[in-house]
Motif scaffolding. Sequence first.
Motif, short mmCIF file in Angstrom:
data_model
loop_
_atom_site.label_atom_id
_atom_site.label_comp_id
_atom_site.label_asym_id
_atom_site.label_seq_id
_atom_site.Cartn_x
_atom_site.Cartn_y
_atom_site.Cartn_z
N LYS A 62 4.18 5.41 2.17
CA LYS A 62 4.51 5.13 3.73
C LYS A 62 4.93 4.11 3.60
O LYS A 62 4.95 3.41 2.96
N PRO A 63 5.79 3.66 5.22
CA PRO A 63 6.31 2.79 5.29
C PRO A 63 4.17 2.14 6.16
O PRO A 63 3.84 2.36 6.00
N LEU A 64 5.21 0.37 5.82
CA LEU A 64 4.45 -0.34 5.58
C LEU A 64 4.36 -1.10 7.91
O LEU A 64 5.36 -0.57 8.28
N PRO A 65 2.95 -1.13 8.24
CA PRO A 65 2.45 -1.48 9.62
C PRO A 65 3.17 -2.43 9.94
O PRO A 65 3.65 -3.62 8.70
N SER A 66 3.54 -2.46 11.14
CA SER A 66 3.71 -3.99 11.07
C SER A 66 2.46 -5.14 11.55
O SER A 66 1.67 -4.97 11.29
N TYR B 99 4.19 -0.78 -4.26
CA TYR B 99 4.60 0.54 -4.51
C TYR B 99 5.23 1.14 -5.88
O TYR B 99 5.27 1.43 -6.59
N SER B 100 3.89 -0.11 -6.98
CA SER B 100 3.76 0.48 -8.08
C SER B 100 2.89 1.23 -9.10
O SER B 100 1.98 1.00 -8.61
N ARG C 295 -4.60 -5.37 2.60
CA ARG C 295 -3.46 -4.57 2.54
C ARG C 295 -3.65 -3.53 0.85
O ARG C 295 -2.93 -2.09 0.83
N LEU C 296 -4.77 -4.51 0.62
CA LEU C 296 -5.06 -2.74 -0.49
C LEU C 296 -5.36 -2.15 -0.72
O LEU C 296 -5.00 -0.76 -0.74
N TYR C 297 -6.06 -1.94 0.66
CA TYR C 297 -6.45 -0.49 1.33
C TYR C 297 -6.27 -0.50 2.35
O TYR C 297 -5.60 1.24 2.78
N HIS C 298 -4.58 -0.49 2.59
CA HIS C 298 -3.89 0.79 3.36
C HIS C 298 -2.97 1.66 3.05
O HIS C 298 -2.51 1.32 1.32
N LEU C 299 -3.08 2.48 3.49
CA LEU C 299 -2.53 3.76 2.82
C LEU C 299 -1.06 3.78 2.86
O LEU C 299 -0.63 3.50 3.51
N SER D 57 0.86 5.46 0.31
CA SER D 57 0.81 6.69 -0.58
C SER D 57 0.23 7.45 -0.24
O SER D 57 -1.20 7.74 -0.19
N ASP D 58 0.57 8.98 -1.14
CA ASP D 58 -0.12 10.30 -1.00
C ASP D 58 -1.61 10.17 -1.99
O ASP D 58 -1.79 11.16 -2.26
N ILE D 59 -0.51 9.55 -2.65
CA ILE D 59 -1.89 9.14 -3.82
C ILE D 59 -2.57 7.49 -3.91
O ILE D 59 -2.28 6.27 -4.80
#
Length: 620
Positions: free
Chosen positions: A500-504, A530-531, A514-518, A520-522
Amino acid sequence: MPEAVLGLSAFYHDSAAALLVDGRIAAAAHEERFTRKKHDSSFPANAAAYVLEEAGLVPSELTAVAFYDKPYLKFERLLETYHAFAPRGLRSFVSAMPVWIKEKLFMRKMLRDEMAKLGPGKLRFFFPEHHLSHMASAFYPSPFEQAAVLTLDGVGEWATSTIGMGRDKDITLLRQLDFPHSLGLLYSTFTYFCGFRVNSGEYKLMGLAPYGDPESAQTRDWKRLILDELVDLRDDGSLLLNMKHFDFATGLTMCRDKDFEDLFGIKKRLPESEITQPYMNLALAVQQVTEDVVFRMAETAKKLTDCENLVLAGGVALNCVANGKLLRKGLFKDIWIQPAAGDAGGALGAALAVRHIALGRDRVRDSNPDRMQGSYLGPVHGEGYVLRVAREHKAPCRKFDDFDALCRETADRLAEGAAVGWFQGRMEWGPRALGNRSILGDPRDPETQKKLNLKIKYREGFRPFAPSVLAEDADQYFGLKGVPSPYMLLVAPVRKERCKPLPSGYADMEMYERLYHLRSDIPAVTHVDYSARIQTVHKDTNARYHKLISAFKEKTGCSLVVNTSFNVRGEPIVCTPEDAYRCFMRTEMDCLVMGDYFFDKKDQPPWEEQGDWREDYALD
Ligand SMILES: [Fe+2]
């Protein structure tokens, strides 16, 4: 009588024992798992007793005992280093010498005495060099007949890195880089400066690097500073450290704090203190330098050997970010990494070196392509042991005669958000839990990461957990290009369509935001860049784990689970059902599966009624 070679590593950190019987790895284990002392470096009496017992052997039946380094050469390195840097190292010299003279120079006698405690026998000792042990641990268990061999670590006797060629039963040394010029010690110096523990916190530094901003002037300047001031990196990957800035050769620390503080313009980070952006940028800068060195060394290995396969070992080979990038560079067709790449793995390597080089035996050829047997080489505990634990703790449990039904029940609970202790079969060899001593969770749930960190591991970890993914489905989730990663030693990107894209304003967010930002779907297994650090699970090496993840897939459509090691902060991974039950009760784990038995937390006697052991098991 079978030919049996016992390998030992000890007296530095992470001691271990491994046993080869007629060329096959009969058993291998880390001493810490038995003594419950993390990174235990004492003589591996328990691990050695275990591996012998596993094979039904006594010491007098051993063909040879192999120790993973040459104590005299190491002593020579210490003496010459002190001489070269005198009088700078006096303090360290005074503290190191009595230990060396008393214990290490009399290694053969000490080993003989320790082995005698395990049983009588006239033993033949061998002392292969430290890096030969690493090379052997990388090449012989690999699936390759021929391979370039690259080892990278802190230091053994003199070598800090080697390039070699493995062909059938021979290993030829082609290049060697000597102390004090060491990529491992450079990385450890920054581990220390960023407030983590040397020899174990390197993983944290690697996990911190993705938070660094690659576009920032600070990261770029620091990378340049490291390469201008600290490391003279040559095209062939060899390097010279500017020893004016390092203290590890002669002192008791890695660097002088003041000197590094002046150089980088930031204070040495205090352990456990807040991690601010500059430390993330510094972690990224040193990670980038490390990758540059590894890539150049790998290129040199390619040039020297013209092999299409590469094998790796030594502590730096646990840098799975560098490994993943190296794989994607396509320089080598295939890469294999020893799962116990650190010094514990030297026990196995020493035994292999003695068997193939000193005794001249051929490699074993059999139909199993994974000579490490999935790295499930430790003790197994039968049903009787589980039942005894249940009886002693008055712990209600349910037996499942049908393993598929047990997997369905466990998968249902995982999908409901439960944290599940999963204890099966033989304990893993190497620092990672690979689904036999693991705690599992649902990777789709954004809460999983927080829950596992705070309620079970008792730490505010900033690294996401690792996914265990069905090998056949791995490419639907990660950019691994069909390459297996059974030992969790490769990092690869999560596929774009899952992200998913990053928020502004993301760059200005706090670390944990940052860590708990959603992303991806996993989310529980996706790092901020994104690794993911991947374990591919194979039916033929771990049928039970494969079955469980398949049941989870059937229930949810998702082919992976979160896998974190079965332990709490400061404790080694659990070994026995007793260790596992205690860890289960002491944490907020919801269920525990041991063999065919299912323990539900809500059925267990309350914590207050758990008896005397509670006190010994207080968390730090
Ligand atoms: Fe090493």
